[in-house]
Design a protein around this motif. Structure first.
Motif, PDB file in Angstrom:
ATOM      1  N   PHE A  72     -12.324  -8.185   6.906  1.00  0.00           N
ATOM      2  CA  PHE A  72     -13.223  -7.199   6.319  1.00  0.00           C
ATOM      3  C   PHE A  72     -12.631  -6.775   4.990  1.00  0.00           C
ATOM      4  N   ILE A  73     -13.430  -6.805   3.931  1.00  0.00           N
ATOM      5  CA  ILE A  73     -12.930  -6.424   2.622  1.00  0.00           C
ATOM      6  C   ILE A  73     -13.841  -5.381   1.996  1.00  0.00           C
ATOM      7  N   ASN A  74     -13.227  -4.334   1.496  1.00  0.00           N
ATOM      8  CA  ASN A  74     -13.942  -3.345   0.696  1.00  0.00           C
ATOM      9  C   ASN A  74     -13.844  -3.806  -0.749  1.00  0.00           C
ATOM     10  N   ILE A  87      -7.972  -9.455  13.407  1.00  0.00           N
ATOM     11  CA  ILE A  87      -8.727  -8.879  12.292  1.00  0.00           C
ATOM     12  C   ILE A  87      -7.781  -8.579  11.135  1.00  0.00           C
ATOM     13  N   VAL A  88      -8.244  -8.816   9.908  1.00  0.00           N
ATOM     14  CA  VAL A  88      -7.542  -8.380   8.702  1.00  0.00           C
ATOM     15  C   VAL A  88      -8.474  -7.450   7.940  1.00  0.00           C
ATOM     16  N   VAL A  89      -7.970  -6.277   7.546  1.00  0.00           N
ATOM     17  CA  VAL A  89      -8.762  -5.333   6.764  1.00  0.00           C
ATOM     18  C   VAL A  89      -8.155  -5.214   5.373  1.00  0.00           C
ATOM     19  N   ALA A  90      -8.925  -5.552   4.350  1.00  0.00           N
ATOM     20  CA  ALA A  90      -8.492  -5.426   2.960  1.00  0.00           C
ATOM     21  C   ALA A  90      -9.161  -4.187   2.369  1.00  0.00           C
ATOM     22  N   GLY A  91      -8.400  -3.113   2.253  1.00  0.00           N
ATOM     23  CA  GLY A  91      -8.958  -1.856   1.764  1.00  0.00           C
ATOM     24  C   GLY A  91      -7.926  -0.750   1.845  1.00  0.00           C
ATOM     25  N   GLY A  92      -8.359   0.477   1.593  1.00  0.00           N
ATOM     26  CA  GLY A  92      -7.488   1.633   1.697  1.00  0.00           C
ATOM     27  C   GLY A  92      -7.467   2.200   3.101  1.00  0.00           C
ATOM     28  N   GLY A  96      -8.930   4.769   4.392  1.00  0.00           N
ATOM     29  CA  GLY A  96     -10.246   5.117   4.905  1.00  0.00           C
ATOM     30  C   GLY A  96     -10.970   3.910   5.464  1.00  0.00           C
ATOM     31  N   THR A  97     -10.877   2.793   4.768  1.00  0.00           N
ATOM     32  CA  THR A  97     -11.514   1.562   5.226  1.00  0.00           C
ATOM     33  C   THR A  97     -10.879   1.068   6.521  1.00  0.00           C
ATOM     34  N   VAL A  98      -9.544   1.099   6.587  1.00  0.00           N
ATOM     35  CA  VAL A  98      -8.846   0.651   7.791  1.00  0.00           C
ATOM     36  C   VAL A  98      -9.238   1.521   8.981  1.00  0.00           C
ATOM     37  N   GLY A  99      -9.268   2.840   8.772  1.00  0.00           N
ATOM     38  CA  GLY A  99      -9.661   3.746   9.850  1.00  0.00           C
ATOM     39  C   GLY A  99     -11.077   3.506  10.326  1.00  0.00           C
ATOM     40  N   TRP A 100     -11.956   3.204   9.408  1.00  0.00           N
ATOM     41  CA  TRP A 100     -13.357   2.915   9.740  1.00  0.00           C
ATOM     42  C   TRP A 100     -13.435   1.706  10.681  1.00  0.00           C
ATOM     43  N   VAL A 101     -12.731   0.638  10.324  1.00  0.00           N
ATOM     44  CA  VAL A 101     -12.759  -0.572  11.147  1.00  0.00           C
ATOM     45  C   VAL A 101     -12.098  -0.312  12.502  1.00  0.00           C
ATOM     46  N   LEU A 102     -10.957   0.377  12.514  1.00  0.00           N
ATOM     47  CA  LEU A 102     -10.272   0.670  13.773  1.00  0.00           C
ATOM     48  C   LEU A 102     -11.161   1.492  14.704  1.00  0.00           C
ATOM     49  N   GLY A 103     -11.879   2.455  14.136  1.00  0.00           N
ATOM     50  CA  GLY A 103     -12.772   3.272  14.940  1.00  0.00           C
ATOM     51  C   GLY A 103     -13.871   2.457  15.599  1.00  0.00           C
ATOM     52  N   PRO A 108      -6.302  -7.187  17.586  1.00  0.00           N
ATOM     53  CA  PRO A 108      -5.318  -6.457  16.781  1.00  0.00           C
ATOM     54  C   PRO A 108      -5.635  -6.580  15.297  1.00  0.00           C
ATOM     55  N   THR A 109      -5.108  -5.651  14.506  1.00  0.00           N
ATOM     56  CA  THR A 109      -5.514  -5.522  13.097  1.00  0.00           C
ATOM     57  C   THR A 109      -4.327  -5.593  12.147  1.00  0.00           C
ATOM     58  N   ALA A 110      -4.473  -6.388  11.093  1.00  0.00           N
ATOM     59  CA  ALA A 110      -3.528  -6.452   9.978  1.00  0.00           C
ATOM     60  C   ALA A 110      -4.184  -5.836   8.742  1.00  0.00           C
ATOM     61  N   ILE A 111      -3.381  -5.590   7.697  1.00  0.00           N
ATOM     62  CA  ILE A 111      -3.882  -4.845   6.538  1.00  0.00           C
ATOM     63  C   ILE A 111      -3.466  -5.511   5.229  1.00  0.00           C
ATOM     64  N   VAL A 112      -4.410  -5.590   4.292  1.00  0.00           N
ATOM     65  CA  VAL A 112      -4.120  -5.890   2.889  1.00  0.00           C
ATOM     66  C   VAL A 112      -4.362  -4.600   2.115  1.00  0.00           C
ATOM     67  N   PRO A 113      -3.317  -3.964   1.553  1.00  0.00           N
ATOM     68  CA  PRO A 113      -3.478  -2.640   0.947  1.00  0.00           C
ATOM     69  C   PRO A 113      -4.214  -2.681  -0.392  1.00  0.00           C
ATOM     70  N   LEU A 114      -5.395  -2.059  -0.427  1.00  0.00           N
ATOM     71  CA  LEU A 114      -6.179  -2.001  -1.655  1.00  0.00           C
ATOM     72  C   LEU A 114      -6.455  -0.560  -2.104  1.00  0.00           C
ATOM     73  N   GLY A 115      -5.939   0.422  -1.369  1.00  0.00           N
ATOM     74  CA  GLY A 115      -6.226   1.814  -1.692  1.00  0.00           C
ATOM     75  C   GLY A 115      -5.191   2.428  -2.611  1.00  0.00           C
ATOM     76  N   THR A 116      -5.207   3.765  -2.668  1.00  0.00           N
ATOM     77  CA  THR A 116      -4.274   4.500  -3.517  1.00  0.00           C
ATOM     78  C   THR A 116      -3.009   4.866  -2.757  1.00  0.00           C
ATOM     79  N   GLY A 117      -3.154   5.464  -1.558  1.00  0.00           N
ATOM     80  CA  GLY A 117      -1.991   5.875  -0.782  1.00  0.00           C
ATOM     81  C   GLY A 117      -1.464   4.790   0.129  1.00  0.00           C
ATOM     82  N   ASN A 118      -2.365   4.108   0.841  1.00  0.00           N
ATOM     83  CA  ASN A 118      -2.020   2.992   1.728  1.00  0.00           C
ATOM     84  C   ASN A 118      -0.946   3.362   2.753  1.00  0.00           C
ATOM     85  N   ASP A 119      -1.074   4.535   3.361  1.00  0.00           N
ATOM     86  CA  ASP A 119      -0.051   4.983   4.308  1.00  0.00           C
ATOM     87  C   ASP A 119      -0.099   4.221   5.627  1.00  0.00           C
TER      88      ASP A 119
END
Length: 483
Positions: free
Chosen positions: A90-92, A155-160, A162-169, A184-195
């Protein structure tokens, strides 16, 4: 006689170029990642890809059945094998500045177009309801390839965040419906904080050499071990009034009965409005949320200012100063600046079923309930506390899956700044398995709140209280570790 002068230069350039090109295809573990081999591992058979695509487009899990009917299933040919490690991305495409659209094209080239979903066009709940529903329907018909693909899916989520939380929810809805396993979910950080990305080893920013790094990222996504992440349900019950302009992660709901074990003082309104949502990193009330609210509105009004994470952080810092976050100590009346004037806090502590009142220090202007070690672009305001201090306070070591939130406060911008560079610690208030905030207006007409970086303006009422109840979601998200 011909000169041989240029040859050494050409030779050096050629060698350097050759070394760089050879390194591009290698993972951090020293294993060469070949594009075709990676593609073979993660790409689903064409009939499954097209069936899922049709099911999502038609919003009907049966819309892709024609692709199932034309496969070798049920004929003389052997059944198609499932991919070794099927992935969906999923990519934002609006995140990551100008890189979002380019990254989308690269990912489609590394796997297949049908396995990369632009969240501007396909929402995660649509994929889960119809795309995964299609796989599950094929599996119920005896399709072993579809069954194995569904069970192995990651799953891989490319986003910040907020986007990751949306998909996880949305993925969490699978567990509620009894549709396990949850991918399970992996992340490509595209946001500002990316915590969220930082907390699970995926880094705090989009890699500079992203065109070559994506193969490594996808390889880690299929190989990485998994861990658990708590999420937290938030319920807001407020006097009925004008519609609340909330972020997409907070939705209006039917009236919710508050926990009766905690007695409510004062009268309750005849009509209430309720909102529910889920957060993964933090919820906060106060000046930090007010700054975030102003920044988001400024960015929406002038999108040309937000060209990437660095420019976002510069604008955010400037807006913090403009809002007076750093000049709180200069306010004449200290009674007007503390959250304790509008806010009461009750918590349930570790292994306790009883509500306890907690005093909010008068100096605190921002209060945060934190789930992760990473806050505000990788900072840890809770800190690494020593065992004797933990014992003295009745705290335990903070973890992302311990069923507890760490509650702390900021006094003003200077205090927050010193905390972020770890010169001092935040004001430790409590650790809690459940939280209730009660707000009543007084001299304040409104408060500001945010969860996982999504802020909103919360109206206040002088006569009736607004309640914010926070409780852990029973199901934990499954995360892939990048390190």
């Amino acid at each position: 006689m011909e000169s041989s002068g240029p040859d050494p230069v050409v030779s050096k350039v050629s060698v350097r170029s050759s070394v760089i090109e050879s390194l591009k295809g290698w993972s951090l573990s020293g294993v060469r990642i070949r594009k075709e081999e990676l593609r073979r591992k993660i790409t689903m058979p064409e009939y499954l890809r097209l069936a899922m695509k049709d099911a999502i487009a038609s919003k009907d899990i049966d819309a892709g059945k024609r692709h199932y009917d034309f496969t070798a299933i049920g004929h003389d040919k052997p059944p198609l094998p499932a991919p070794e490690s099927p992935l969906v991305v999923f990519i934002n495409s609006k995140s990551g500045g100008r890189y979002g659209p380019e990254l989308k094209v690269l990912l489609q080239d590394l796997m297949s177009e049908e396995q990369v979903f632009d969240l501007l066009k396909v929402k995660p709940h649509e994929f889960i309801q119809y795309g995964l529903g299609c796989l599950e329907k094929f599996a119920s018909l005896g399709d072993g390839c579809a069954k194995e693909t569904r069970e192995k899916l990651r799953i891989v989520v490319a986003g910040g965040d907020g986007t990751v939380g949306w998909v996880l929810g949305c993925l969490g809805e699978l567990h509620k419906a009894g549709r396990d396993p949850v991918p399970p979910t992996a992340i490509v950080p595209l946001g500002t904080g990316n915590d969220l990305s930082r907390s699970f080893g995926w880094g705090g920013s989009f890699p500079f050499n992203w065109k070559t790094a994506m193969k490594k990222t996808l390889d880690k996504a299929i190989r990485g071990p998994t861990s658990r992440l708590d999420s937290w349900n938030i319920v807001i019950s407020m006097p009925a009034g004008p519609d609340l302009d909330t972020p997409y992660s907070l939705k209006r709901s039917e009236e919710v009965v508050l926990d009766q074990d905690l007695k409510i003082e004062g009268a309750l309104p005849e009509k209430v409005s309720c909102f529910q949502g889920v957060f993964y990193n933090y919820f906060s009330i106060g000046m930090d949320a007010q700054v975030a609210y102003g920044f988001h509105h400024l960015r929406n009004e002038k999108p040309y200012l937000a060209q990437g994470p660095i420019s976002n952080k510069i604008i955010y810092s400037s807006y913090s100063c403009k809002q007076g976050w750093f000049f709180t100590p200069c306010i004449a009346d200290p009674g007007l600046r503390g959250l304790n004037n509008i806010l009461k806090l009750h918590v349930k502590r570790l292994n306790s079923t009883k509500w306890e009142p907690v005093t909010i220090p008068s100096s605190v202007r921002s209060i945060v309930a934190l789930n992760l070690h990473s806050y505000a672009s990788g900072r840890n305001p809770w800190g690494k506390l020593k065992p004797d201090y933990l014992e003295k306070k009745g705290f335990v070591e903070a973890k992302a899956d311990d069923g507890l939130l760490e509650i702390f406060g900021f006094k003003h911008g200077w205090h927050a700044s010193f905390v972020m560079v770890e010169l001092i610690s935040a004001k430790h208030i409590a650790q809690a398995s459940e939280i209730r905030f009660e707000l009543r207006g007084g001299a304040w007409k409104e408060a500001f709140m945010q969860m996982d970086g999504e802020p909103w303006k919360q109206p206040m009422n002088n006569e009736f209280s607004t309640f914010v109840d926070i409780k852990r979601v029973p199901f934990q998200s499954v995360m892939i570790n990048g390190e």
